[in-house]
Every structure is written in C-alpha cells, then in structure tokens.
Design a protein around this motif. Sequence first.
Motif, PDB file in Angstrom:
ATOM      1  N   THR A  76      -2.893  -3.170  -4.248  1.00 49.41           N
ATOM      2  CA  THR A  76      -1.890  -2.826  -3.239  1.00 49.41           C
ATOM      3  C   THR A  76      -2.417  -3.314  -1.909  1.00 49.41           C
ATOM      4  O   THR A  76      -3.593  -3.174  -1.607  1.00 49.41           O
ATOM      5  N   ASN A 101       0.835  -1.204   0.000  1.00 48.50           N
ATOM      6  CA  ASN A 101       0.000   0.000   0.000  1.00 48.50           C
ATOM      7  C   ASN A 101       0.867   1.250   0.000  1.00 48.50           C
ATOM      8  O   ASN A 101       0.551   2.234  -0.666  1.00 48.50           O
ATOM      9  N   THR A 161      -6.569  -0.207  -3.766  1.00 47.55           N
ATOM     10  CA  THR A 161      -5.466  -0.096  -2.806  1.00 47.55           C
ATOM     11  C   THR A 161      -5.890  -0.500  -1.396  1.00 47.55           C
ATOM     12  O   THR A 161      -7.075  -0.565  -1.074  1.00 47.55           O
TER      13      THR A 161
END
Lengths: 252, 325
Positions: free
Chosen positions: A177, A119, A143
């Motif tokens: 992510t 992230n 994300t």
Amino acid sequence: MNTLACIKRVPETGAKIVLTDDNQAIDTTSLGFTISPHEECGVEEAVQLAEETGGTATVLTLGSPEADEQLRTGIAMGADEAIHLETDGEQWGPRATASAIAEGIEAADESFDLLFFGNESADQENYQVGVRVAHTLGLPIVTGIKNVEIDGDTVVAEREISGGTEVFELPIPAVLTVKEGLNSPRYPSMRSKMQARRAEVATATPERSEANDVEMIELETPERDDSPAEVLGEGPEAAEDVVAVLEELEVI
Amino acid sequence: MVLVLIEHDDGAAIDTTLEAATIARDVAAQEDEPLEAVGFGTVPGDVADELGEYGVDTVFAVTHDGLTDYAPVAWAKSVRELIDDREPSAVIAPGTDRGGETFAHLGAIADLPLAANVIEVDVGGDEGYELTRQRWGGSLLEDARIDAEPNLLTIVPHEVTAEPATEAGEATLESYTPELADEDFIVQVDRREESDTEGVPIDQARVVVGGGRGVGSAEDFDQLEELADLLNGAVGSSRAAVNEGWRPHDDQIGQTGNKIAPELYIPAGISGAVQHWVGCKGSENVLAINTDPEAAIIGKADYAVIADLHEVVPEINRILKEKHR
C-alpha cells in the motif's frame, strides 16, 4: 512482471463538505470525481514496472457504474487491462470491500506479481482493505510505502519514518500500500484518453459479504472554530509584533 | 479488561501512545474494567511508570528471539495471543503507521472488524460501541457502531489530548513470550536509512514554517529556511508547492502528507485549503502570513499578518538575528 493497481472513485471535495439531507452521504451533485491521490501513484508505479519488464498492468475498482470513468483514467495512464467490480453505489464497509476485491483478483485471467493499493482511501480512511486482501490471497504486504525497487525476486520497499526511512524486503509476489510522493503520476495525453474510451473493461457484480463490520450510523460535519485571527499588523512593519508573539509563545 | 498497544522511543512513551491510553482509560472506566498495555522489546521501567500515571495496571513486554525489529504480522499475532489469554473487551492502538498496520493485520488474522481513526467512544448498551471516527482527514465525522469480541479501535493521532489519570497508579511490568513461526517474520524492518536533510524532522519540530504557492519559487524558500533555522524548527510546504517542484514530497503537510502538531505553525503564502488544514490543525498555535485578508487560512489561524512574505519574513529574520547576537 504483471502488476495490479486497485483504485477508488472519490469526490473532489471543495472547501466545505456538504451532506445529503439524511446525513448518509456527501452531497456530490456539484462535485467532480477523481482517483484517491495515493492510488494515482499506485497506478503510475504499476504501469512503470509493467513497461520496464514487459508485463501487463491492470487497474481494478469496486464501485458504482460511474467508477468506469476512473478505470478509463487508469487505462489512459497506461494500464493494459481494467476490471470493474460493480456495486449499486452504496458505501461498503472495509471487510465487504476487501473480500469482493480478493475474489475479483482470484477470478482475473492474469496472475499478479505486485499488487498496489492506496495506504488509505481519501473518503473513508479505514486503513485496512489492502491488508485484508493480502491475507485472503496469502501474500506478504507492507503499508505506507514511498519508494519501490525491484531486486530479482525481491521487492525493496521504503517507508518514511521520523528523520529517515525504514526498509523492508518482501518476496514477490507481494502487496504494497502506497502513499502520495512515491512518484509523479503522469497526465494522460488527449490521444490516450480518446483511446481509453474505447478500451474493454471486464465487469463482474460481486455479492456483498455479510461479515460483521463497522456500521455507519450517520455523517456529520465537525464544528469549526471560526473565531477570527488576531491581526498583528500589515506589511513588513508587522515583524516586530510577530517577534513579540514568538517571545510570548516561548519559541525563542 | 481493556488492552492498549504502546510504542516507545528513547525511554519514553510516544505522544500518540499517551493519547490512545487516555481514550483506552476512558473506555476501561465505562466498562468498569482494568486497563492493561502491550509493548514490544524491552519496555523501560520509566515507560511503565509513565503508563501507570495514565491508569495502566499491567504492561506486557513482548519478547521473542525472532523479534529483532518491527515486524507487523509478528506484532499482530502476539497481540492476538494476548487477546486469547486475557480476553479484553476492547483493544486500542494509536493510529500511527505501526499501530494502524498491526491492527489491520490483527483484524484480518482474528477475523474481526476494525474501526480506524476513532476520536470518541461510548460503550453503550447491548448493541456494541457507538463511536465517532474521522474521515477526509478530519473534515468529516462518522458516527458508527462496532460490536465484536473484542472491539478493535485505532485512535487518530494529535486529535485527543493526552491526560494522566486523576489518581496515579503503578504499572507492573510483565514479560510475555508468544509462540511465533518463521513465516511471521517474512515482513520485518531490514534496515534504516537516515534522511540527507539536516535539522529537526518535521514531525518533531516545535516550530514549523510552511510555504505555499505564494512563495513563488524554490529559491524563495531560502527566507523560510532561515526563519526555521532561527527558531530551531523545520520547513514544510503545501501540496501546491510540491506540485510546482519547489519542495520534495517529504515536506508536504496535508491530508496526503505529514500531519504535524507543533507548538507553533507559521504558514506563509498558503491559502489554507481544507486538504492542507487537516494536516496542521493539531498545531497549538497558527500564525499565518498572507497578502489576502480573505484567505481561508486567516479565518483558521490564531494570529495573522497581512503582508507579502517576501517583505515581512526577511524583516523577522533580521530582528531575530539581532537578538541572537
């Protein structure tokens, strides 16, 4: 399913970060190095998915020649292939990093169904490299993911929100992510570490993009409030004083 | 003008939005320009009033048939369209999951640099903004420069104090409908699921009780649970306690876990490594319980009790229960 996990070599910082004399970098002379914790979970997820589906898992890093160590950790964790985009070790901004990684992915022998990034990197915290790579590759991205399930041609990705999760469904191929807590990364065995030493790593030397980016001037360590705590007491007898503080702070 | 992205919930702007608005107002003042805001969905009048108090002139409420829920690309493209219309010199967002994600997309789509984790901005002279941004969870600061049109910034949550403007104004609410394509909605929240854990979520609790390696076992968290219940708070933990398997990762406080900002944080049996501290340093007050007077957490806390948590916590609970009666 072929998977990719992008990782970054970062120092294992201790209690206090020490800077180099010119304030341009962290003094790492007495520090060990590791993979950013979010990304370690990315590697684990990439390896598990490849194992379950009979595909390959690849680890990729952009970094100094020494970052070879982190790629080999990824191989020891079960990755089949490794790509090293070698730099001189200078700190690259997020745009230059993203553009080199996107080129590295496009040039790879494999094509990837799921691509994992952390992230944010532990050391720079720019929160954007994965998203920029996804746009360059024309892939959907979400994300901050802490749970991943595959449902046919769809990846179901969950993100923590206050009091629960929100769920996204993305068509594969996609980029995610991820955050620590996604899984428990395995500790590689001594045997797999030994084997990883002999594994082949594909290497390329990317050009650093000149795109307008955030430019670092210098680093500083924040001033710390070292004023000592008010010691309320020792042992269980201190409980009364604790309750008095709770009343004073109006939390009861 | 300067544009700030807002998030609102239950008819009020969320704290991190007010923090970002505080910085954005400062940037607007330095630029000698007005401050405008952009939010999504129906922005309630109360939120506009609140933003008016923070110096916002105009609030653009983005509505679109496709925007039934949060969709990062659609949000980014809407802000991009507003940038083209309004030509701001800076666009600022809270560094939340949504603010940060939307701005990462915005940077990619608009081909612009993005400075994340900002805590201070000096608009400076001809060479762009000089800013300070956090790294390593805030244990390191970076002075940096950004020079683009506009400058995109996200603000670290819980670091800046939200302060209304000295002269409260009134914000006008304007509806804004961007042109969006189907492909902008490929990534959109599909559904939400509630967590099984009962009680107050850790990020909303006024009091958080944290447990670390010193707790000793999963069962020994019961005392901390009871204390949290009595204070109507939530339980958190250090990374060590998560790695031991005593607590789920969702409870973790620290650089790679939750970043909390309660009125009171009570770390018990937590030594206070920097990776933990950066997740709780936004707390207004810290009351540490530790057997070791030399533990790092004691040096950082406001109040300290040098005691074995297994002895002192039950005693605190007993007194609190008596008071409840």
